[in-house]
Each structure stands twice: as C-alpha cells, then as structure tokens.
Design a protein around this motif. Sequence first.
Motif, PDB file in Angstrom:
ATOM      1  N   HIS A   1       3.139  -4.266 -15.327  1.00  0.00           N
ATOM      2  CA  HIS A   1       1.836  -4.747 -14.876  1.00  0.00           C
ATOM      3  C   HIS A   1       1.480  -4.249 -13.480  1.00  0.00           C
ATOM      4  N   THR A   2       2.426  -4.408 -12.549  1.00  0.00           N
ATOM      5  CA  THR A   2       2.137  -4.198 -11.126  1.00  0.00           C
ATOM      6  C   THR A   2       1.606  -2.795 -10.864  1.00  0.00           C
ATOM      7  N   GLU A   3       2.287  -1.801 -11.412  1.00  0.00           N
ATOM      8  CA  GLU A   3       1.886  -0.422 -11.165  1.00  0.00           C
ATOM      9  C   GLU A   3       0.533  -0.106 -11.823  1.00  0.00           C
ATOM     10  N   PHE A   4       0.290  -0.689 -13.003  1.00  0.00           N
ATOM     11  CA  PHE A   4      -0.986  -0.499 -13.687  1.00  0.00           C
ATOM     12  C   PHE A   4      -2.124  -1.114 -12.877  1.00  0.00           C
ATOM     13  N   LEU A   5      -1.893  -2.304 -12.347  1.00  0.00           N
ATOM     14  CA  LEU A   5      -2.900  -2.966 -11.524  1.00  0.00           C
ATOM     15  C   LEU A   5      -3.211  -2.151 -10.270  1.00  0.00           C
TER      16      LEU A   5
ATOM     17  N   ASN B   1       4.605 -15.155 -10.275  1.00  0.00           N
ATOM     18  CA  ASN B   1       4.698 -13.770  -9.840  1.00  0.00           C
ATOM     19  C   ASN B   1       3.383 -13.413  -9.141  1.00  0.00           C
ATOM     20  N   VAL B   2       3.466 -12.974  -7.899  1.00  0.00           N
ATOM     21  CA  VAL B   2       2.285 -12.632  -7.112  1.00  0.00           C
ATOM     22  C   VAL B   2       2.384 -11.167  -6.695  1.00  0.00           C
ATOM     23  N   THR B   3       1.300 -10.429  -6.868  1.00  0.00           N
ATOM     24  CA  THR B   3       1.279  -9.045  -6.403  1.00  0.00           C
ATOM     25  C   THR B   3       0.588  -8.976  -5.056  1.00  0.00           C
ATOM     26  N   LEU B   4       1.301  -8.490  -4.050  1.00  0.00           N
ATOM     27  CA  LEU B   4       0.773  -8.332  -2.696  1.00  0.00           C
ATOM     28  C   LEU B   4       0.391  -6.868  -2.471  1.00  0.00           C
ATOM     29  N   GLY B   5      -0.581  -6.650  -1.608  1.00  0.00           N
ATOM     30  CA  GLY B   5      -0.964  -5.292  -1.261  1.00  0.00           C
ATOM     31  C   GLY B   5      -2.090  -4.721  -2.099  1.00  0.00           C
TER      32      GLY B   5
END
Length: 350
Positions: free
Chosen positions: A151-155, A299-303
């Motif tokens: 998910h993170t990289e796709f976002l 799970n939180v995505t920062l940046g």
Amino acid sequence: MPHSISSPAQPSHAPPRPLALTMGEPSGVGGEIALKAWLQRRDLALAPFFLVDDPGRLKALARSLGLNVAVETLDDPSQCVAAFNHALPVLPLRTEVQAEPGHPSGANAGAALDSIREAVALTLDGAASAVVTNPIHKQVLMDAGFAHPGHTEFLAELCGSQKPPVMMLACAALRVVPVTVHQPLSHVPKTLTAELIEQTGRTTAEALKSHFGIKNPRLAVAGLNPHAGEGGQLGHEETRIIQPAVDALRAEGIALSGPLPADSLFHPEARRGYDAALCMYHDQALIPIKTIDFERGVNVTLGLPIVRTSPDHGTALDIAGQGKASPASLIAALQMAAEMTQAAGTAAHG
C-alpha cells in the motif's frame, strides 16, 4: 527543512469533509468491519466516512451477516455527511464486484486498486479529509501485475511524493516507526544507513508536530544489536551508523535519546520518556505494539501530502464472511485519521 504532510486546507464555512474508506480485498473482512464500524458511529461519535466500493456487494454482505445496515449510494462525497446518520454511504466503483469470502480472485484486483486511486484523488482534491485503507491481498494484486511492495509505496506514487514515505504503527500507549520495513533480517545491516535513519527521524518528528499536536516531540532510537552493541563488543552498527544519525538529528534541534537497548525500550516507565520510538527493523517495532494492543493498533503513513491510516491487520481470509471479525482496529484507524486531520488544521491556523 522537514517535509510537511499537511492536508488540503478547508474553508472555515465549509461542511466537514468525510473520510474516504477503501474497499480493500473484497474476499476479506474489510466490508464486514466497515459495516460493523458504521453500527457503532453514534456510541463512538465517529466522524462521517464513506466507502469507495460496490453498493450491491455491501448490501448482500450485510444481509448474509444479519447486520441491520442500510447502504446509500452517493453521487458525490459531499452527500456523505447527510447520509451518514441513517445509512452507510458508498461511492460506487465503475464495475460490480463478485467476491466469495475467503477466496480472493485476480478478477477483483482492478476494482481494489481503483478504490485506492479514487480515495486518494478525492482527498488530494479536498473532497475527502483523509484516506483510510482496508487491508489488501498483496499476492493477488502482484499476480495481476501490481508493481509495488505494498500500500505505502502505491500511495506515495499516487500522491506524487518526492521523498520515501515512513510507516508508523500507533496505539494509545505506543508509537513505533521501523526504519527498514519489509527487508529480510539478513539484509537489514546492509540496508541500514545514517541517511535513512536521519530521513526517517525528520519525517517522524515533523508528523508528530503537524498531525499529532506534539509541539516538541521526543524520539527514542533503538539499537540494532543486543545491548545496543555493548560498546562494539556485540556489533558496530550503533557506533558507525546509528550514533552519527542521532548526532546529526540533534544538531537540527530534534530531541532524541539513543541508541538504546531494544529489550528495555518498551516497558511502561520507558514509554513515558518518548513520543515515538525509531526501530531498526520490522519486528523490533511491530512485536511490542502488537503485544501491547493487538486489536487497536493503527498503521499510519507519514510523509504524504494527505493523511492515511489503516487497520494494523490483514485480510483475515480464514474468518471472512463468518461474522467473527472485530472492527476495533478499523475504528481506531478512523478515529486517528479524524484526529490527525483536526490536529493538522489546528497547526495550520496556529
């Protein structure tokens, strides 16, 4: 300067913007926990949210689970707030989704990705306040041509982020940030660099200020080796890599302690001394938080230029469609997304 992750501004006269919740893997528990979260909206004073999903799928799922949830199809996210009190609002996907609980199919990979794309686009445009993602099935997506580790990289790609995003796991008692994430343990010493630690520390500190309302964040930095290397007797990564990164971040005005032995970093007294812990590898971060609060971790995505949270669990295919799935982690993710958005607004106007 640290990278800002501020959300799009909202005019003071505008109605509250809802949270955009993605479908996730339709054969998993995402739909079930979304239905159950909506049922608790009043008791928990949940911020309005809408699903980017197939309304027909959710209606059928609610019937099969015996959940008394009305589903209302939206033409636009602006209709969500008015609908939320009496129905679960759903912004429909372009295609219908046929899913068998517990049995994921590559035929639904496109719909799962479209749900994420739409939620991100709406949030970047300001129609939604944040993205909350239901769990995806990475192998199914990869078999269908998905080119990202998760998910993170796709976002990050969808948001056009110039810097690598940072993953935080958070609950009421603890926030942890793995510096290296999905790396085999044998690769961690080769992957770990002072630059990576510095970048992760900057992003974490800025996010704690901008989205968690912490004016002067304190970071604890774990060592890689037992006893944080024991002065070089049990490894040299602490002196060669971690300590120089800590010194560099301190010189920038960030409050850090470490490198510290990881085995004594997570007991209650130690946790009172920091706002987030930087950990050197995946399990060093995830084992303590899942032990402390397995059901309510987020799970939180920062940046990113948007707020994104997610339940800290997978698709749970083994219990999908059985009515057993707990919505606790999704509820925590919805609550944290709303709180982060509010804190960002306060910081922007402060």
